[in-house]
Scaffold this active site. Structure first.
Site, PDB file in Angstrom:
ATOM      1  N   SER A  63       1.058   3.936  12.618  1.00  0.00           N
ATOM      2  CA  SER A  63       0.165   2.964  13.250  1.00  0.00           C
ATOM      3  C   SER A  63       0.884   1.632  13.423  1.00  0.00           C
ATOM      4  O   SER A  63       1.621   1.189  12.547  1.00  0.00           O
ATOM      5  CB  SER A  63      -1.098   2.781  12.408  1.00  0.00           C
ATOM      6  OG  SER A  63      -0.807   2.172  11.170  1.00  0.00           O
ATOM      7  N   ALA A 112       2.197  -3.909   8.820  1.00  0.00           N
ATOM      8  CA  ALA A 112       0.970  -3.750   9.590  1.00  0.00           C
ATOM      9  C   ALA A 112      -0.256  -4.103   8.761  1.00  0.00           C
ATOM     10  O   ALA A 112      -1.217  -4.690   9.275  1.00  0.00           O
ATOM     11  CB  ALA A 112       0.860  -2.323  10.115  1.00  0.00           C
ATOM     12  N   SER A 115       1.554   3.487   8.017  1.00  0.00           N
ATOM     13  CA  SER A 115       1.571   2.180   8.689  1.00  0.00           C
ATOM     14  C   SER A 115       2.995   1.738   8.977  1.00  0.00           C
ATOM     15  O   SER A 115       3.922   2.037   8.219  1.00  0.00           O
ATOM     16  CB  SER A 115       0.893   1.126   7.812  1.00  0.00           C
ATOM     17  OG  SER A 115       1.647   0.884   6.638  1.00  0.00           O
ATOM     18  N   ASP A 116       3.182   1.028  10.077  1.00  0.00           N
ATOM     19  CA  ASP A 116       4.462   0.385  10.326  1.00  0.00           C
ATOM     20  C   ASP A 116       4.613  -0.782   9.355  1.00  0.00           C
ATOM     21  O   ASP A 116       3.637  -1.274   8.774  1.00  0.00           O
ATOM     22  CB  ASP A 116       4.526  -0.105  11.777  1.00  0.00           C
ATOM     23  CG  ASP A 116       5.960  -0.290  12.257  1.00  0.00           C
ATOM     24  OD1 ASP A 116       6.889  -0.160  11.436  1.00  0.00           O
ATOM     25  OD2 ASP A 116       6.145  -0.569  13.447  1.00  0.00           O
ATOM     26  N   SER A 117       5.841  -1.237   9.178  1.00  0.00           N
ATOM     27  CA  SER A 117       6.116  -2.305   8.218  1.00  0.00           C
ATOM     28  C   SER A 117       5.275  -3.543   8.499  1.00  0.00           C
ATOM     29  O   SER A 117       5.234  -4.019   9.635  1.00  0.00           O
ATOM     30  CB  SER A 117       7.596  -2.679   8.251  1.00  0.00           C
ATOM     31  OG  SER A 117       8.392  -1.559   7.936  1.00  0.00           O
TER      32      SER A 117
END
Length: 809
Positions: free
Chosen positions: A295, A332, A328-330
Site C-alpha cells: 500500500s 506510509a 505498507s510502504d515505508s
C-alpha cells in the site's frame, strides 16, 4: 518452604528438559511439530485444507504472537544488528515470531552497513537463511516460520544475482514471453537463496514525465502495464515465490510531478482512477493472483490509501478478489499522522490502518513501533480481536500457500550456487537489454555504422564511462559493469576484421551537470573556462574522426526515487556539447542514457541518429556496441510519450478526444490563435528499425456480436527490408460513440514478432468483453452497443489498417 522450592525447581527442570528433547525431535516424516507438543495438530498436517490449518493455528495464538505477525523486521544492516541469531533474541520482541524479515543478508552495494559475509557465495546465504529460520521454528513457542521478503524490480536485490535493466527498459521490450522468463528467473533465484516473497512488479502508471520514479515503471499505458505485470507476476509465482505488487494505489501522479516529501494529492477523477491507475492492479490480481500488495503512502481525495477501507478492503478484497496480505510502504503509517494529519499520533494511525485492511507494517525501524500500540488498542477494546484475527489470518494463509509449514527451509542450499546467475540467466538478461533499445532517429541510414569505412571513431559525452545507472538499489549489486566506451572498444577490437582496425578515441566533453544545476534549467549561466576547454577538446577530436558517438543523458543522481525534475532537457552542458560537435559537419550519433522521456527537440532535428539506451543493466556497453555496428537490430518501442515541452504536460496516451488537440485557427468570438507548440516529439509506441515492415490482410470477425462475445482479429506483418528485425504489432481500439466520454483510442493488444528478410507472419488477437468495457454513468463496467474500430499500427499515431465491428443489444 524448602521442599516446595525444590519441587518447583524440579518441575521447571523437567519441563525445560522435555522442551529441549522436543525441540530436537520436532521434525517428523512428512510434518513438523511447530508448537512442540508431541502431536500433529491440524495446522501441522499437510493434508488439511489451508483454511483449516489457518484457523487451527490462529486458535492457538496469544495476543503477542498475533500482533507480531503484523510487522516486518528489516534485515541485517538496516534494523537487525546481528547477522546470526544470538541469545539476546530471546529478549527482543520477535521472541514471539514475526511476519517477515526484509532484505536479510542481501549485501547491497551502496549500503556499507549491510555488507555481510553471508551474501556470497549463494549457498552460504541459503544456509544462513536456514539458520535464521531455524531459530524462529525452534525457539519460538509456536514455531511460525518467517516470510523472507526482498526487492526485485531490476532482478533480485541480492549480491551478484542476475541483473535486469530498469523497469522502464523492460517495458520497452513489449515482449510478454521475455518478461515471463524474467519473472521465472527472479522467482527461481529467490527461492534458491531463501527468499519467499519478492516486491515486484511495479504497476504504477507513470503519467508525468517529470516524476522521479518513471524509471521504475513500465510506462504510461494501463493495458501495457497490466499485460507485462501479469507475466512478471506469473513468472515469479510459478517458481515458488510470492509476488507483491506495488504501489497500490494512485501513487504515480503526485502534484506537479514533485517527488520525495511531496508524494501526496494526486488530482485524479474517480472514473480516470479506475480506468487508468487501478486497471493494472485489477487485472493482475484477477488473472495472476499475486500473494502480496504494497500500500502506498499518498492520499486520494483526502484519505490516505494505507488508512482507507475503500482501497484496502472494498476495492482490493471485495471487488478485485485479492486473498494475500497487504504490506505498507515505508513510512506510509507514520504519514497518516505526520503528513496527512488525519490521526493524532502513531497509535491513532495504527488503528486506522488495521481497521482499513492493512496486514503488515513495514518501515526502517524496530517493529515495536507498530506492534506495541496495536497491543494497547486490542487490550483497550479499540481494535476488536476479530479484526486482528482477520489480518493475521491473511498473513498465515500466504505462509501456508508458500509451503513454509511443510518445508520451512531451503531444502538444498548447495544448489543455489548452480541455480543463481547461471549462463542462461545472464543471456536472458542480455536479451532483455537488447530488446529494450529504441531507435528514435536514423537519418540517411547512419546506423548501423559501416565497419569498412571507419578509420577513426570518437566516443564522447559524460555517460560513456558512467556505471551507476546499471545498478539499482532495488536490484542486484556487485556485478561487473561494461561501460559504453569499453563496449565499443571491445567490439572494434574483437569483431572488426579489417586489416587496420578503426581507432577509438575518447574525450569526455563535459560533465553530466554543471555547478549551478538544477538552477541552470531556469536561469542559464555562461560556460566556465574549464567547460569551454573541455568542449573544445571534444570538437578538436571530432574534426579528426569519421563518426562521433555522443553518449549523453542522466544518471541515477538525476532520476529515481525523490528525484523529480524541473525541466526535461539534457542536464548541464550536454546540449552545448552536441551543438558544438554538430557544427564540425561530422555525423553525430547520440546514444541516450535516460530514465524518463526527455525534450530533445534540437537533437532530434539536427543529429544524424539517436538510440535510446535507457537504463540498461551491467552489460550496457556490449549491448549498445553490437547495436551500433549492426549485429543487433533494435526493435523496442516507447512506452511513454515524449513531449516537446514540459508546458504540454499532462501529455500522454491514452487521452480523451481533443484533450491534446491544437487551438482554434479560425476567427472566433471566444478567441483564437496559435500560441503553443503542438504534438508529441515521439508518440507512445514509437520506435524505428534497420529494416522495414508492412501490414496486410486485417481480418476482424465477427463484424457483429453481442456484449458477451469475443472478437477475433488477425493481421499479416512482413519484413520488407534486407535485414532480420523485430516488429511490435500494436492493436488499438476506438469506441466511436458512448454514453460517457471515453479515450480517443486504447491499446488492446500487442505482439513482438521476429522476421527474416521477406518473411511474413500472421499475428492473432482476441478481444474479450473486458477490452470493450467502459465505466458507465453509474460507474459500472459495461459493454455498450455501438460501433468499434480496430486499428493496427506502428505506434499510437502511425495507424496502417483499420476495420469496424458492431456490438448489438
Amino acid at each position: 518452604m524448602n521442599i516446595k522450592y525444590l519441587i518447583s525447581t524440579l518441575v521447571i527442570l523437567i519441563i525445560a528438559q522435555t522442551s529441549f528433547c522436543q525441540s530436537k525431535n520436532i521434525y517428523h516424516k512428512g510434518w513438523v511439530d511447530f508448537n512442540k507438543n508431541g502431536k500433529m495438530d491440524l495446522f501441522e498436517d499437510p493434508s488439511q485444507p489451508v483454511e483449516t490449518r489457518v484457523n487451527d493455528l490462529l486458535s492457538q495464538m496469544n495476543l503477542n504472537e498475533k500482533t507480531n505477525q503484523t510487522a516486518t523486521l528489516y534485515g541485517y544492516g538496516r534494523v537487525l544488528k546481528d547477522e546470526m541469531p544470538t541469545a539476546g533474541w530471546k529478549s527482543e520482541i520477535w521472541k514471539d515470531g514475526i511476519a517477515n524479515i526484509d532484505e536479510e543478508l542481501n549485501g547491497l552495494a551502496y549500503n556499507k552497513k549491510a555488507q555481510t559475509q553471508y551474501s556470497f557465495p549463494f549457498s552460504k546465504h541459503a544456509s544462513a537463511i536456514n539458520t535464521v529460520q531455524k531459530w524462529f521454528v525452534e525457539e519460538t513457542r509456536l514455531g511460525i516460520p518467517v516470510d523472507f521478503t526482498n526487492e526485485a524490480i531490476h532482478g533480485l536485490c541480492h549480491d551478484r544475482a542476475t541483473p535486469l535493466p530498469a523497469p522502464v527498459n523492460i517495458g520497452s521490450t513489449w515482449n510478454k514471453h521475455l518478461v515471463y522468463q524474467a519473472g521465472s528467473m527472479v522467482g527461481t533465484e529467490a527461492r534458491a537463496l531463501g527468499y519467499t516473497n519478492v516486491y515486484a512488479p511495479i504497476l504504477d502508471v507513470a503519467r508525468d514525465q517529470r516524476w522521479g520514479r518513471v524509471v521504475e515503471c513500465y510506462g504510461e499505458d494501463p493495458f501495457l502495464i497490466a499485460e507485462l505485470g501479469k507475466q512478471m507476476t506469473l513468472g515469479i509465482q510459478d517458481h515458488g515465490a510470492a509476488a507483491t505488487l506495488k504501489h497500490y494505489a494512485v501513487y504515480s501522479v503526485p502534484k506537479g510531478g514533485r517527488d520525495g516529501n511531496a508524494r501526496t494529492d494526486p488530482h485524479v477523477a474517480p472514473r480516470e482512477m479506475h480506468q487508468l491507475f487501478l486497471y493494472p492492479f485489477r487485472r493482475v490480481i484477477q488473472e495472476a493472483h499475486p500473494m502480496g500488495i504494497m500500500s502506498s503512502y499518498n492520499d486520494w481525495d483526502g484519505v490516505p490509501v494505507s488508512a482507507s477501507h475503500y482501497f484496502l478492503t472494498d476495492l482490493l478484497r471485495k471487488q478485485f478478489g485479492f486473498t494475500g496480505y497487504v504490506v505498507s510502504d515505508s513510512e506510509a503509517i507514520e504519514f497518516i499522522f505526520s503528513k496527512h494529519h488525519v490521526a493524532e499520533n502513531m497509535k491513532g494511525a495504527v488503528k486506522q490502518a488495521i481497521e482499513a485492511g492493512l496486514n503488515v507494517y513495514t518501515n526502517f525501524n524496530m517493529p515495536d513501533k507498530y506492534i506495541l500500540p496495536l497491543r494497547e488498542l486490542v487490550n483497550e477494546g479499540a481494535v476488536p480481536m476479530e479484526t486482528l484475527n482477520q489480518r493475521v489470518a491473511d498473513v498465515l494463509r500466504v505462509k501456508f500457500k508458500l509451503g513454509l509449514f511443510d518445508q520451512p527451509y531451503v531444502k538444498d542450499p548447495a544448489a543455489a550456487d548452480r541455480v543463481v546467475h547461471t549462463k542462461a540467466a545472464e543471456e536472458l538478461s542480455r536479451q532483455i537489454n537488447r530488446e529494450s533499445l529504441v531507435l528514435l532517429k536514423n537519418a540517411n541510414h547512419t546506423l548501423p555504422l559501416d565497419k569498412s569505412k571507419l578509420k577513426n571513431i570518437l566516443v564522447t559525452g559524460p555517460l560513456a564511462t558512467e556505471v551507476n545507472y546499471t545498478t539499482s538499489r532495488y536490484g542486484p549489486s556487485n556485478n561487473p559493469v561494461t561501460t559504453i566506451l569499453e563496449g565499443i572498444k571491445a567490439y572494434v577490437s574483437n569483431n572488426i576484421k579489417t586489416s587496420i582496425k578503426p581507432e577509438v578515441n575518447y574525450v569526455k566533453g563535459c560533465e553530466v551537470i554543471d555547478e549551478t544545476w538544477p538552477e541552470s534549467e531556469i536561469i542559464p549561466t555562461a560556460l566556465t573556462p574549464a567547460e569551454q576547454a573541455s568542449i573544445a577538446q571534444a570538437v578538436a577530436a571530432a574534426r579528426n574522426s569519421d563518426v562521433v558517438i555522443a553518449v549523453v543523458g542522466e544518471t541515477d543522481a538525476q532520476v529515481g526515487e525523490s528525484k523529480s525534475r524541473t525541466g526535461l532537457g539534457l542536464p548541464g552542458r550536454q546540449l552545448q556539447l552536441l551543438q558544438a560537435l554538430y557544427a564540425t559537419g561530422k555525423p553525430v550519433v547520440m546514444v541516450m542514457v535516460n530514465g524518463r522521456p526527455l525534450t530533445i527537440n534540437w537533437e532530434n532535428r539536427y543529429l544524424s541518429a539517436i538510440l535510446q539506451a535507457g537504463f540498461l543493466g551491467p552489460s550496457a556497453g556490449n549491448t549498445v556496441a553490437e547495436t551500433l555496428f549492426g549485429d543487433y537490430n533494435p526493435g523496442g518501442k516507447l512506452t511513454m510519450t515524449y513531449p516537446k515541452s514540459i508546458g504540454q504536460i499532462e501529455f500522454n496516451f491514452p487521452f480523451k478526444p481533443a484533450s491534446q488537440a491544437g487551438q482554434s485557427s479560425k476567427e472566433d468570438p471566444n478567441g483564437y490563435g496559435k500560441t503553443t507548440v503542438l504534438g508529441a516529439l515521439y508518440p507512445f509506441g514509437y520506435g524505428l528499425s534497420y529494416t522495414t515492415f508492412e501490414f496486410s490482410d486485417l481480418v476482424v470477425t465477427p463484424d457483429q456480436l453481442t456484449a458477451q462475445g469475443d472478437v477475433q482479429v488477425s493481421v499479416k506483418v512482413k519484413n520488407t527490408g534486407g535485414r532480420k528485425g523485430d516488429q511490435v504489432v500494436q492493436l488499438y481500439l476506438k469506441d466511436e460513440e458512448s454514453s460517457v466520454t471515453t479515450y480517443e483510442s486504447v491499446l488492446r493488444g500487442f505482439e513482438r514478432v521476429s522476421l527474416q528478410p521477406g518473411e511474413t507472419k500472421t499475428v492473432q488477437f482476441v478481444l474479450h468483453p473486458d477490452d470493450l468495457a467502459l465505466l458507465d454513468k453509474d460507474m459500472k463496467w459495461t459493454v455498450e452497443p455501438g460501433k468499434f474500430q480496430v486499428m493496427i499500427g506502428n505506434s499510437s499515431e502511425d495507424i496502417k489498417l483499420s476495420k469496424e465491428f458492431i456490438v448489438v443489444d
